[in-house]
Design an enzyme around this catalytic site. Sequence first.
Site, mmCIF file in Angstrom:
data_model
loop_
_atom_site.group_PDB
_atom_site.id
_atom_site.type_symbol
_atom_site.label_atom_id
_atom_site.label_comp_id
_atom_site.label_asym_id
_atom_site.label_seq_id
_atom_site.Cartn_x
_atom_site.Cartn_y
_atom_site.Cartn_z
ATOM 1 N N CYS A 136 27.643 -49.513 -11.866
ATOM 2 C CA CYS A 136 27.948 -48.431 -12.639
ATOM 3 C C CYS A 136 26.889 -47.017 -11.389
ATOM 4 O O CYS A 136 27.567 -46.421 -10.699
ATOM 5 C CB CYS A 136 27.659 -48.000 -13.701
ATOM 6 N N HIS A 269 22.681 -46.750 -17.405
ATOM 7 C CA HIS A 269 24.197 -46.222 -17.244
ATOM 8 C C HIS A 269 23.472 -44.628 -15.883
ATOM 9 O O HIS A 269 22.836 -44.173 -15.979
ATOM 10 C CB HIS A 269 24.904 -45.574 -18.414
ATOM 11 N N ASN A 289 32.243 -40.030 -14.918
ATOM 12 C CA ASN A 289 31.748 -41.016 -15.823
ATOM 13 C C ASN A 289 32.598 -41.666 -14.954
ATOM 14 O O ASN A 289 33.333 -41.384 -14.131
ATOM 15 C CB ASN A 289 31.151 -41.017 -17.036
#
Length: 323
Positions: A136, A269, A289
């Site tokens: 991520c 994240h 995202n």
Amino acid sequence: MNKILFYLFVYAVVKSAAYDPLKAPNYFEEFVHRFNKNYSSEVEKLRRFKIFQHNLNEIINKNQNDSAKYEINKFSDLSKDETIAKYTGLSLPTQTQNFCKVILLDQPPGKGPLEFDWRRLNKVTSVKNQGMCGACWAFATLGSLESQFAIKHNELINLSEQQMIDCDFVDAGCNGGLLHTAFEAIIKMGGVQLESDYPYEADNNNCRMNSNKFLVQVKDCYRYIIVYEEKLKDLLPLVGPIPMAIDAADIVNYKQGIIKYCFDSGLNHAVLLVGYGVENNIPYWTFKNTWGTDWGEDGFFRVQQNINACGMRNELASTAVIY
């Protein structure tokens, strides 16, 4: 009722988000069919059903108490710990560089517009899917550089996350990394190639970067200590989309709307802040995202402002400047 009609019926109920906990076995069978799930044994299938049932009860509870809506999705047979371990990737490297300048934003926020969104200016690239690779950090940092390139050159490009996974020797590839260390690694590498030249593999591999194909180079990087969350409204239009760290545990089953309850049990994240606005008198932030367009609002999610949603202010926000 034949099997096809059964699945269509259950799918319609699932999409309506009006879940009945007593129908958990039906929902689970539709989930298995829809997402092509294959379990190694009946024992494993039963274990996954119990996790699914727990997640379903949480979804039902959230749908009764939050302004956002939550749904059964591709993560619904995974525990929160499994999802975080497989589909996030924010972690502290064993070593760090010290290239990025730290800036304290302690001034009161200005009086900017009520809403702003880089997507409306066509400066945000398409939503990607990191898959089962804890990268991520690479997606968020490169997403910000892609937007900076679009702001500067009026062209959308896709940069190579795989180069970051393979060639950033400070961060740990699919095993995790941080935002500012990724920017520092790009400075050290000298640049980033296009994804088309160095495609995504969702795995750790040998470094194969070609400096002759670098399209984007980073000049400087910055980390921001944000005292007032609303100060992000001043920063976002100035520097472009901003990579930020969150706790993703409470957004796993998100479908749509503004999240009002998203707690922080530890940052895990990285996501990209792209805009903000107001809906039904609730001010919100919009994040991009990396779980694909079949998750959330076409891959994006919104959280309420000024509540430190998902711990978004707990780590310094990071940005970089390209040549």
